[in-house]
Design a protein around this motif. Structure first.
Motif, PDB file in Angstrom:
ATOM      1  N   VAL A 131      36.888  31.456  55.687  1.00 61.43           N
ATOM      2  CA  VAL A 131      37.529  32.739  55.392  1.00 61.43           C
ATOM      3  C   VAL A 131      38.161  32.672  54.009  1.00 61.43           C
ATOM      4  O   VAL A 131      38.475  31.597  53.489  1.00 61.43           O
ATOM      5  N   GLN A 132      38.341  33.860  53.414  1.00 57.55           N
ATOM      6  CA  GLN A 132      38.905  33.955  52.077  1.00 57.55           C
ATOM      7  C   GLN A 132      39.996  35.024  52.058  1.00 57.55           C
ATOM      8  O   GLN A 132      40.176  35.769  53.017  1.00 57.55           O
ATOM      9  N   GLU A 133      40.693  35.135  50.921  1.00 56.65           N
ATOM     10  CA  GLU A 133      41.726  36.147  50.719  1.00 56.65           C
ATOM     11  C   GLU A 133      41.295  37.128  49.625  1.00 56.65           C
ATOM     12  O   GLU A 133      40.720  36.725  48.621  1.00 56.65           O
ATOM     13  N   ILE A 134      41.608  38.415  49.837  1.00 58.26           N
ATOM     14  CA  ILE A 134      41.334  39.389  48.780  1.00 58.26           C
ATOM     15  C   ILE A 134      42.526  39.529  47.826  1.00 58.26           C
ATOM     16  O   ILE A 134      42.394  40.122  46.751  1.00 58.26           O
ATOM     17  N   THR A 135      43.668  38.997  48.215  1.00 56.71           N
ATOM     18  CA  THR A 135      44.865  39.111  47.374  1.00 56.71           C
ATOM     19  C   THR A 135      44.633  38.473  46.010  1.00 56.71           C
ATOM     20  O   THR A 135      44.107  37.360  45.909  1.00 56.71           O
ATOM     21  N   GLY A 136      45.008  39.224  44.963  1.00 57.44           N
ATOM     22  CA  GLY A 136      44.910  38.716  43.599  1.00 57.44           C
ATOM     23  C   GLY A 136      43.536  38.848  42.965  1.00 57.44           C
ATOM     24  O   GLY A 136      43.346  38.441  41.815  1.00 57.44           O
ATOM     25  N   LYS A 137      42.571  39.427  43.663  1.00 56.47           N
ATOM     26  CA  LYS A 137      41.220  39.567  43.113  1.00 56.47           C
ATOM     27  C   LYS A 137      41.164  40.732  42.115  1.00 56.47           C
ATOM     28  O   LYS A 137      42.089  41.537  41.995  1.00 56.47           O
ATOM     29  N   ARG A 138      40.048  40.797  41.411  1.00 57.43           N
ATOM     30  CA  ARG A 138      39.789  41.898  40.473  1.00 57.43           C
ATOM     31  C   ARG A 138      38.833  42.875  41.148  1.00 57.43           C
ATOM     32  O   ARG A 138      37.715  42.497  41.515  1.00 57.43           O
ATOM     33  N   ILE A 139      39.272  44.115  41.306  1.00 54.48           N
ATOM     34  CA  ILE A 139      38.440  45.134  41.943  1.00 54.48           C
ATOM     35  C   ILE A 139      38.003  46.163  40.910  1.00 54.48           C
ATOM     36  O   ILE A 139      38.819  46.678  40.146  1.00 54.48           O
ATOM     37  N   ARG A 159      47.964  43.033  45.468  1.00 53.07           N
ATOM     38  CA  ARG A 159      48.196  42.497  44.128  1.00 53.07           C
ATOM     39  C   ARG A 159      46.896  42.288  43.349  1.00 53.07           C
ATOM     40  O   ARG A 159      46.743  41.329  42.582  1.00 53.07           O
ATOM     41  N   MET A 160      45.948  43.182  43.566  1.00 54.46           N
ATOM     42  CA  MET A 160      44.690  43.108  42.824  1.00 54.46           C
ATOM     43  C   MET A 160      44.837  43.715  41.434  1.00 54.46           C
ATOM     44  O   MET A 160      45.671  44.608  41.218  1.00 54.46           O
ATOM     45  N   LYS A 161      44.006  43.249  40.513  1.00 55.41           N
ATOM     46  CA  LYS A 161      43.867  43.926  39.230  1.00 55.41           C
ATOM     47  C   LYS A 161      42.839  45.029  39.427  1.00 55.41           C
ATOM     48  O   LYS A 161      41.716  44.778  39.891  1.00 55.41           O
ATOM     49  N   THR A 162      43.209  46.257  39.114  1.00 59.28           N
ATOM     50  CA  THR A 162      42.350  47.418  39.377  1.00 59.28           C
ATOM     51  C   THR A 162      41.717  47.920  38.088  1.00 59.28           C
ATOM     52  O   THR A 162      42.404  48.271  37.132  1.00 59.28           O
ATOM     53  N   ILE A 163      40.402  47.976  38.086  1.00 60.82           N
ATOM     54  CA  ILE A 163      39.637  48.429  36.919  1.00 60.82           C
ATOM     55  C   ILE A 163      38.797  49.618  37.355  1.00 60.82           C
ATOM     56  O   ILE A 163      38.140  49.579  38.408  1.00 60.82           O
ATOM     57  N   GLY A 164      38.826  50.683  36.571  1.00 59.96           N
ATOM     58  CA  GLY A 164      38.086  51.888  36.921  1.00 59.96           C
ATOM     59  C   GLY A 164      36.932  52.155  35.977  1.00 59.96           C
ATOM     60  O   GLY A 164      36.957  51.753  34.810  1.00 59.96           O
ATOM     61  N   ILE A 165      35.926  52.838  36.494  1.00 62.03           N
ATOM     62  CA  ILE A 165      34.801  53.346  35.692  1.00 62.03           C
ATOM     63  C   ILE A 165      34.710  54.838  35.938  1.00 62.03           C
ATOM     64  O   ILE A 165      34.683  55.290  37.092  1.00 62.03           O
ATOM     65  N   SER A 166      34.690  55.614  34.877  1.00 56.87           N
ATOM     66  CA  SER A 166      34.557  57.064  35.014  1.00 56.87           C
ATOM     67  C   SER A 166      33.778  57.620  33.832  1.00 56.87           C
ATOM     68  O   SER A 166      33.537  56.926  32.838  1.00 56.87           O
ATOM     69  N   ARG A 167      33.402  58.862  33.952  1.00 58.15           N
ATOM     70  CA  ARG A 167      32.649  59.523  32.877  1.00 58.15           C
ATOM     71  C   ARG A 167      33.471  59.589  31.592  1.00 58.15           C
ATOM     72  O   ARG A 167      32.969  59.374  30.502  1.00 58.15           O
ATOM     73  N   SER A 168      34.772  59.864  31.738  1.00 59.50           N
ATOM     74  CA  SER A 168      35.622  60.055  30.562  1.00 59.50           C
ATOM     75  C   SER A 168      36.265  58.762  30.072  1.00 59.50           C
ATOM     76  O   SER A 168      36.562  58.619  28.888  1.00 59.50           O
ATOM     77  N   GLU A 190      33.144  40.341  35.472  1.00 58.18           N
ATOM     78  CA  GLU A 190      34.500  39.885  35.744  1.00 58.18           C
ATOM     79  C   GLU A 190      35.023  40.333  37.104  1.00 58.18           C
ATOM     80  O   GLU A 190      36.083  39.894  37.539  1.00 58.18           O
ATOM     81  N   ALA A 191      34.291  41.199  37.791  1.00 50.26           N
ATOM     82  CA  ALA A 191      34.796  41.795  39.029  1.00 50.26           C
ATOM     83  C   ALA A 191      34.461  40.936  40.245  1.00 50.26           C
ATOM     84  O   ALA A 191      33.341  40.435  40.388  1.00 50.26           O
ATOM     85  N   ASP A 192      35.445  40.787  41.121  1.00 55.16           N
ATOM     86  CA  ASP A 192      35.218  40.111  42.405  1.00 55.16           C
ATOM     87  C   ASP A 192      34.711  41.093  43.451  1.00 55.16           C
ATOM     88  O   ASP A 192      33.889  40.743  44.300  1.00 55.16           O
TER      89      ASP A 192
END
Length: 315
Positions: A131-139, A159-168, A190-192
């Motif tokens: 098993v693993q943890e999602i805490t601290g991952k890059r989403i 406590r994830m780092k949140t990165i978004g992709i959008s048209r703008s 770079e994304a987990d």
């Protein structure tokens, strides 16, 4: 006349009639029944799978189509624009349940729930399950609107780092960084965790091919709950089999229901769910709340409708 091809409960029908006593509602149990009234309809309320050019040609008095779902990719948008017919949807009402689905399914993969459930069925006491943890991952979240934003907000609790992709590529609350779609290949490595909630448009169709899957970390988990045509299914299957990334969670597909002989069902590292990420017991109530707000605008002859679809962009 307001024609409902979307079948709603007696409770909701009575509530609308009570709130709008001056309106003539025709509540139908099916799109087939609603076709009898389209020639008199000024407003047509639908889940969206019955509106085509033939219906619009018949509905000579039609001014507004109220779709009580979010996706409008199957609508004849060009025809609606030519006829000057307004289209609204209920985008935003899915954010709670879909964000919960995303976190649930990512945890399912990381905590190896499928193996644990199978072991339980077999009465197998196996403490070696990894098993693993999602805490601290890059989403990485494709789509920074209501659903993507709520998913990012929940991710912050881990406590994830949140990165978004959008048209703008514009900055949005709950995202640490946001990039334009053209930068996808730059940020994928770079994304987990990768979660897609973007709608189906000409720009997003088959946005994910083998190249994108191969750019992911070998440990990455990919989740699609937006639209099935985001990806080339053969490319995803090949990438999973060649271990380009670790696991795919798929709730939407180009063909639904997914055929029983589809290879996705047999892949250990693909989780299939039957397009249920948007389901909620509060769905119809939330959808009709938006419709009622817009109906007041319609009655008053105003123009500040909520959730108007840009017929050129398709969302």
């Amino acid at each position: 006349m307001i024609v409902f091809s979307a079948n709603i409960s007696t409770k909701h029908r009575e509530k609308l009639q009570e709130e709008f006593p001056e309106q003539h509602f025709v509540f139908c149990d099916s799109p087939e029944e609603a076709k009898k009234y389209t020639d008199k309809a000024e407003v047509y309320v639908t889940y969206g799978n019955d509106v085509d050019e033939k219906l619009i040609n018949q509905a000579k008095q039609l001014k507004w189509v109220a779709c009580i779902s979010a996706g409008v990719d199957e609508f004849p948008l060009k025809k609606l624009e030519e006829e000057g017919i307004r289209l609204t949807n209920v985008r935003g009402i899915h954010k709670i349940q879909m964000a919960e689905y995303a976190i649930t399914m990512l945890l399912q993969v990381y905590r190896n729930s499928k193996t644990l459930i199978e072991n339980e069925k077999q009465a197998a006491w196996d403490k070696s399950v990894r098993v693993q943890e999602i805490t601290g991952k890059r989403i990485l979240i494709l789509g920074t609107g209501a659903i993507g934003g709520e998913t990012a907000r929940l991710a912050k609790a881990f406590r994830m780092k949140t990165i978004g992709i959008s048209r703008s590529g514009k900055n949005v609350e709950n995202f640490d960084e946001v990039y334009q779609t053209s930068k996808l290949l730059d940020v994928l490595p770079e994304a987990d965790l990768i979660v897609s909630v973007i709608p189906s448009t000409q720009e997003t169709k088959h946005l994910f091919t083998y190249e994108q899957f191969a750019a992911m970390k070998p440990t990455a988990v990919f989740l699609n709950m937006g639209r099935g045509d985001l990806l080339k299914e053969d490319d995803l299957l090949r990438a999973i089999q060649e271990k380009e990334f670790a696991h795919a969670v798929l709730d939407v597909f180009e063909q639904e229901p997914l055929p029983v002989n589809h290879p996705f069902w047999q892949e250990e590292n693909i989780t299939v769910t039957p397009h249920i990420s948007g389901l909620s017991p509060a769905y119809v109530e939330r959808a009709l709340k938006i419709f009622a707000e817009n109906l007041k605008v319609y009655e008053n002859g105003e123009n500040d409708y909520r959730n108007v679809v840009n017929l050129k962009h398709g969302y």
